[in-house]
Design a protein around this motif. Structure first.
Motif, PDB file in Angstrom:
ATOM      1  N   GLU A 194       0.818  -1.200   0.000  1.00  0.00           N
ATOM      2  CA  GLU A 194       0.000   0.000   0.000  1.00  0.00           C
ATOM      3  C   GLU A 194       0.864   1.266   0.000  1.00  0.00           C
ATOM      4  O   GLU A 194       1.894   1.325   0.665  1.00  0.00           O
ATOM      5  CB  GLU A 194      -0.915   0.019   1.228  1.00  0.00           C
ATOM      6  N   LEU A 195       0.427   2.244  -0.773  1.00  0.00           N
ATOM      7  CA  LEU A 195       1.061   3.559  -0.730  1.00  0.00           C
ATOM      8  C   LEU A 195       0.013   4.618  -0.951  1.00  0.00           C
ATOM      9  O   LEU A 195      -1.024   4.360  -1.593  1.00  0.00           O
ATOM     10  CB  LEU A 195       2.184   3.682  -1.760  1.00  0.00           C
ATOM     11  N   ARG A 196       0.268   5.788  -0.378  1.00  0.00           N
ATOM     12  CA  ARG A 196      -0.669   6.897  -0.498  1.00  0.00           C
ATOM     13  C   ARG A 196      -0.488   7.586  -1.847  1.00  0.00           C
ATOM     14  O   ARG A 196       0.617   7.962  -2.219  1.00  0.00           O
ATOM     15  CB  ARG A 196      -0.432   7.896   0.631  1.00  0.00           C
ATOM     16  N   LEU A 197      -1.568   7.705  -2.603  1.00  0.00           N
ATOM     17  CA  LEU A 197      -1.510   8.434  -3.870  1.00  0.00           C
ATOM     18  C   LEU A 197      -1.330   9.922  -3.569  1.00  0.00           C
ATOM     19  O   LEU A 197      -2.020  10.487  -2.719  1.00  0.00           O
ATOM     20  CB  LEU A 197      -2.794   8.215  -4.661  1.00  0.00           C
ATOM     21  N   THR A 198      -0.396  10.573  -4.262  1.00  0.00           N
ATOM     22  CA  THR A 198      -0.157  12.016  -4.123  1.00  0.00           C
ATOM     23  C   THR A 198       0.017  12.623  -5.506  1.00  0.00           C
ATOM     24  O   THR A 198       0.213  11.910  -6.499  1.00  0.00           O
ATOM     25  CB  THR A 198       1.113  12.305  -3.290  1.00  0.00           C
ATOM     26  N   HIS A 199      -0.008  13.946  -5.556  1.00  0.00           N
ATOM     27  CA  HIS A 199       0.253  14.628  -6.830  1.00  0.00           C
ATOM     28  C   HIS A 199       1.633  14.242  -7.364  1.00  0.00           C
ATOM     29  O   HIS A 199       1.802  13.989  -8.560  1.00  0.00           O
ATOM     30  CB  HIS A 199       0.189  16.149  -6.648  1.00  0.00           C
ATOM     31  N   ARG A 201       3.423  11.564  -6.883  1.00  0.00           N
ATOM     32  CA  ARG A 201       3.584  10.179  -7.303  1.00  0.00           C
ATOM     33  C   ARG A 201       2.749   9.813  -8.523  1.00  0.00           C
ATOM     34  O   ARG A 201       2.970   8.782  -9.147  1.00  0.00           O
ATOM     35  CB  ARG A 201       3.170   9.248  -6.150  1.00  0.00           C
ATOM     36  N   TYR A 202       1.785  10.664  -8.866  1.00  0.00           N
ATOM     37  CA  TYR A 202       0.788  10.284  -9.854  1.00  0.00           C
ATOM     38  C   TYR A 202       1.380   9.929 -11.222  1.00  0.00           C
ATOM     39  O   TYR A 202       1.102   8.860 -11.774  1.00  0.00           O
ATOM     40  CB  TYR A 202      -0.247  11.407  -9.996  1.00  0.00           C
ATOM     41  N   ILE A 203       2.206  10.818 -11.777  1.00  0.00           N
ATOM     42  CA  ILE A 203       2.739  10.576 -13.118  1.00  0.00           C
ATOM     43  C   ILE A 203       3.640   9.348 -13.134  1.00  0.00           C
ATOM     44  O   ILE A 203       3.594   8.535 -14.074  1.00  0.00           O
ATOM     45  CB  ILE A 203       3.496  11.812 -13.641  1.00  0.00           C
ATOM     46  N   LEU A 206       1.518   6.415 -13.392  1.00  0.00           N
ATOM     47  CA  LEU A 206       0.943   6.237 -14.737  1.00  0.00           C
ATOM     48  C   LEU A 206       1.952   5.616 -15.709  1.00  0.00           C
ATOM     49  O   LEU A 206       1.563   5.098 -16.748  1.00  0.00           O
ATOM     50  CB  LEU A 206       0.464   7.577 -15.302  1.00  0.00           C
ATOM     51  N   LYS A 207       3.228   5.680 -15.365  1.00  0.00           N
ATOM     52  CA  LYS A 207       4.261   5.076 -16.207  1.00  0.00           C
ATOM     53  C   LYS A 207       4.571   3.640 -15.780  1.00  0.00           C
ATOM     54  O   LYS A 207       5.403   2.967 -16.401  1.00  0.00           O
ATOM     55  CB  LYS A 207       5.539   5.907 -16.145  1.00  0.00           C
ATOM     56  N   ASN A 208       3.905   3.167 -14.729  1.00  0.00           N
ATOM     57  CA  ASN A 208       4.161   1.829 -14.204  1.00  0.00           C
ATOM     58  C   ASN A 208       3.841   0.766 -15.249  1.00  0.00           C
ATOM     59  O   ASN A 208       2.857   0.879 -15.986  1.00  0.00           O
ATOM     60  CB  ASN A 208       3.311   1.603 -12.949  1.00  0.00           C
ATOM     61  N   GLU A 209       4.670  -0.255 -15.321  1.00  0.00           N
ATOM     62  CA  GLU A 209       4.446  -1.318 -16.301  1.00  0.00           C
ATOM     63  C   GLU A 209       3.208  -2.139 -15.979  1.00  0.00           C
ATOM     64  O   GLU A 209       2.613  -2.771 -16.871  1.00  0.00           O
ATOM     65  CB  GLU A 209       5.668  -2.241 -16.369  1.00  0.00           C
ATOM     66  N   ASP A 210       2.796  -2.164 -14.717  1.00  0.00           N
ATOM     67  CA  ASP A 210       1.611  -2.907 -14.302  1.00  0.00           C
ATOM     68  C   ASP A 210       0.369  -2.078 -14.608  1.00  0.00           C
ATOM     69  O   ASP A 210       0.138  -1.034 -14.002  1.00  0.00           O
ATOM     70  CB  ASP A 210       1.706  -3.212 -12.801  1.00  0.00           C
ATOM     71  N   ARG A 211      -0.441  -2.563 -15.527  1.00  0.00           N
ATOM     72  CA  ARG A 211      -1.606  -1.791 -15.955  1.00  0.00           C
ATOM     73  C   ARG A 211      -2.614  -1.604 -14.824  1.00  0.00           C
ATOM     74  O   ARG A 211      -3.296  -0.574 -14.750  1.00  0.00           O
ATOM     75  CB  ARG A 211      -2.273  -2.485 -17.148  1.00  0.00           C
ATOM     76  N   ALA A 220      -8.423   6.533  -8.805  1.00  0.00           N
ATOM     77  CA  ALA A 220      -8.381   7.094  -7.456  1.00  0.00           C
ATOM     78  C   ALA A 220      -8.162   8.604  -7.489  1.00  0.00           C
ATOM     79  O   ALA A 220      -8.795   9.352  -6.727  1.00  0.00           O
ATOM     80  CB  ALA A 220      -7.269   6.419  -6.653  1.00  0.00           C
ATOM     81  N   MET A 221      -7.282   9.051  -8.369  1.00  0.00           N
ATOM     82  CA  MET A 221      -6.999  10.481  -8.486  1.00  0.00           C
ATOM     83  C   MET A 221      -8.259  11.252  -8.875  1.00  0.00           C
ATOM     84  O   MET A 221      -8.674  12.198  -8.196  1.00  0.00           O
ATOM     85  CB  MET A 221      -5.898  10.712  -9.520  1.00  0.00           C
TER      86      MET A 221
END
Length: 598
Positions: A194-199, A201-203, A206-211, A220-221
């Motif tokens: 688990e990690l907290r979504l933040t501004h 971390r967002y981009i 979005l580049k993560n290989e895991d869709r 979530a954003m």
């Protein structure tokens, strides 16, 4: 044990900028600050007789300009000192004192513009006949008097100034909502942690290989903005109404005309950008189709579009190697340019590496009478190679302008600020492509360009069109509601990205998180600057020394003329579709090269 960042003192001096070129010691700064604050107090005495005679006007202007130059130097030293170590309270104090001096100067000189407008063109011409030294101020006067019909009486101006505290609050409210009050949910990363979504971390997510990670971050954003959609709509509606209020108060034909007036830019430039990009969207649609194909997706969603088409490759550049690459890349601009760049690399212009407390990011800054400075937090990846080239472009613009213009005309407008930096990047990309050692390297570079272009020209133009639409709605007596904003934004996403992209419901709320929509028609400058740079780079590549010489004249011009005029002298007419068309043609050319290599 994790490897700790070095302290400022542990960084080798050859990798640090030399601020003694501004003031040799802190005591010199303190002495200058004291003197400037005294001089600022003396400005008020100029008010009564400011326009009483040609000689008094000249002497007063020269005195004010000199004080402003000194104040700018104070601020440059203070903020550069502070940025190299933000934990140093002494330089935080210096920076605050320099800002206070700026504010006092602004208050002390507030009488100048109204006084010049009241004096008028006829009387100014009489003064010029009396004293030809006033001719030096021609562009300065013209820049004020061309807008005289939009200045109001002293009493009305005071009311508008008081209204500013209310009308400008929308951006502050948005900032508090967006940065302080919104808390995004926890999501699971690719390792199920688990990690907290933040501004911030967002981009990266979005580049993560895991869709699944990309999709979760996207939903979530925008889900959080959906939860507050009516509040964000009301804040944006208030901001736009503020823009319209000022435009109508100052008797402009539209809020767009009002926003562009400070740079003396015609609304035709703005409209031409939108129309020309709209007529050349097919390459972007093809790029979206190619993404869908290469990523092997049944459906392409917006959260897939940030995934690199080409896998990261091991491209590392030691700092000394980076310097050599940039010098070779800018060689088409001539020996003087290359020699100056080399001097910048070796003469204390650049603060290269990260240290404890150092400000993040990168920028070019400085002051008149001293060479420019560049802040970097250099690492060996390719993005830092391009960043250093970009910032050196800004620095060279400032260097040539300062060398060839007096202080009054050295500072260039934001409209042209990104041209020099982006041109450097264009030349670097061309050089890197010509010297790519492998197919993978060339593919990576082509994809790097296409993604940059998509984000800077296509996306910013879409934002510009959205800004135009929402201002026109308010000018037509309508209020901006969440529903109307979602409808307009969905329509634009369909138009710009084409049939390949599935428009998720969550994307309808993206408008709510874009801070640039509170900047009053600012984003178009990214697209025009990028396009102008691409056009100039092509001219230099195809026409050689003559085009390079014209470009150097553009750099040397600083702010001595209006931005459109300066660009025209360099061979770029932003009022015509050709510049934008040629820019999108370059995107199409590189897209074809990418397709051929895959």
């Amino acid at each position: 044990m994790p490897k700790e960042l070095k302290t400022r003192e542990e960084i080798d001096a050859k990798y640090k900028w030399n601020l003694t070129d501004i003031y040799e010691t802190d005591s010199q700064f303190e002495s200058e600050l004291k003197a400037v604050l005294t001089e600022i107090k003396e400005i008020k005495a100029l008010k009564e007789n400011f326009t009483s005679s040609a000689e008094y006007l000249i002497n007063s202007l020269n005195k004010i300009i000199k004080i402003e130059e000194k104040t700018a130097r104070l601020y440059a030293y203070a903020h550069l000192k502070y940025d190299q170590n933000t934990k140093n309270n002494k330089y935080q104090n210096y920076k605050n004192k320099a800002l206070t001096a700026y504010n006092k100067l602004s208050n002390s000189t507030s009488f100048m513009v109204p006084a010049i407008i009241k004096l008028g063109t006829t009387k100014l011409e009489d003064y010029k006949k009396e004293n030809e030294k006033l001719e030096f101020f021609n562009h300065f006067f013209d820049n004020i008097l061309r807008e005289k019909e939009h200045y109001l009486s002293a009493a009305e101006e005071k009311v508008l100034a008081l209204a500013g505290e209310v009308t400008q609050s929308s951006e502050n409210i948005f900032s508090m909502l967006n940065n302080a009050d919104l808390e995004f949910p926890l999501i699971e990363d690719e390792n199920k942690e688990e990690l907290r979504l933040t501004h911030g971390r967002y981009i990266d997510l979005l580049k993560n290989e895991d869709r699944r990670v990309r999709k979760d971050a996207f939903k979530a954003m925008h889900g959080e903005y959906k939860n507050s959609e009516n509040t964000f709509a009301a804040v944006l509606d208030s901001s736009v109404k503020g823009d319209v209020f000022y435009a109508r108060s100052r008797k402009y034909k539209s809020s767009l005309a009002s926003a562009l007036a400070s740079d003396n830019i015609s609304t035709d430039v703005y409209n031409n950008l939108i129309e020309t990009v709209s007529n050349n969207l097919e390459p972007l649609h093809q790029y979206m189709e190619l993404k869908k194909e290469i990523l092997n997706l049944d459906e392409l969603h917006i959260y897939d579009t940030y995934t690199p088409l080409i896998k990261e490759i091991e491209l590392k550049f030691e700092y000394d190697k980076t310097k050599e690459i940039i010098k070779k890349a800018v060689a088409p601009l001539g020996e003087d340019y290359v020699e100056t760049v080399e001097s910048g690399f070796n003469s204390g212009w650049i603060d290269v590496y990260e240290n404890k407390g150092k400000r993040s990011g990168a920028y070019s800054s400085g002051c008149y009478g001293v060479h420019p400075y560049i802040l970097m937090n250099y690492t060996q990846d390719i993005s830092n190679l391009f960043t250093l080239s970009h910032e050196m472009g800004h620095a060279m613009h400032s260097y040539y302008a300062n060398q060839n213009q007096p202080y009054l005309y050295a500072d260039y407008k934001i409209f042209v600020a990104e041209v020099a930096s982006t041109l450097n990047e264009n030349l670097l990309l061309d050089y890197m492509l010509e010297n790519a050692q492998t197919k993978e390297e060339k593919l990576y570079l082509l994809n790097y360009f296409l993604e940059g272009f998509r984000g800077t020209v296509y996306r910013q133009t879409m934002f510009a069109e959205f800004e135009k639409m929402i201002h026109q709605n308010v000018e037509n007596g309508e209020s901006l509601t969440s529903q109307s904003l979602k409808t307009m934004y969905r329509k634009l996403n369909k138009k710009y990205f084409g049939k390949a992209l599935v428009i998720d419901q969550e994307l309808d709320y993206e408008w709510a998180r874009i801070p640039h929509f509170y900047y009053n028609f600012y984003v178009y400058k990214y697209a025009t600057g990028y396009s102008a740079a691409a056009a100039l780079a092509e001219k230099i590549k195809n026409q050689g020394p003559e085009a390079a010489a014209n470009y150097l004249e553009f750099l040397k011009a600083g702010g001595s003329d209006y931005p459109l005029n300066i660009l025209k002298k360099a061979g770029v007419n932003m009022e015509k579709p050709a510049v934008i068309e040629n820019s999108t043609a370059k995107f199409k050319k590189y897209l074809k090269q990418l397709q051929d290599l895959i």
